[in-house]
Write a protein that holds these residues in place. Structure first.
Motif: not given
Length: 81
Positions: A14-19
């Motif tokens: 999903h091209k999402m960072k943990l933050g």
């Protein structure tokens, strides 16, 4: 091996960072990191539900059962019978 956590795979998909996920689900990045690295001993269903909602995935996309190898039970002193 037991349960393998594939949160990093879903985040990458999903091209999402943990933050970013942390902010969306209201769970600290530290706690999500513990889950992501497989160091968590448990996960609440409400946490799993929030992660799945934000990543538009199923629990099975995040949690995977990986069978133990034959020698793994004995090396940890666990009787397989």
């Amino acid at each position: 091996m037991g349960i393998q956590i594939n949160l990093d795979v879903e985040l990458a998909r999903h091209k999402m960072k943990l933050g970013e996920l942390s902010g969306r689900v209201g769970i600290s990045a530290t706690n999500l990191s513990i889950l992501k690295t497989g160091k968590a001993r448990a996960i609440r269903f409400s946490t799993l539900e929030a992660i799945c909602r934000e990543l538009n995935c199923q629990p099975g996309d995040i949690l995977e059962y990986v069978p133990e190898r034959d020698g793994d039970f004995h090396s940890r002193g666990v009787d397989a019978h």
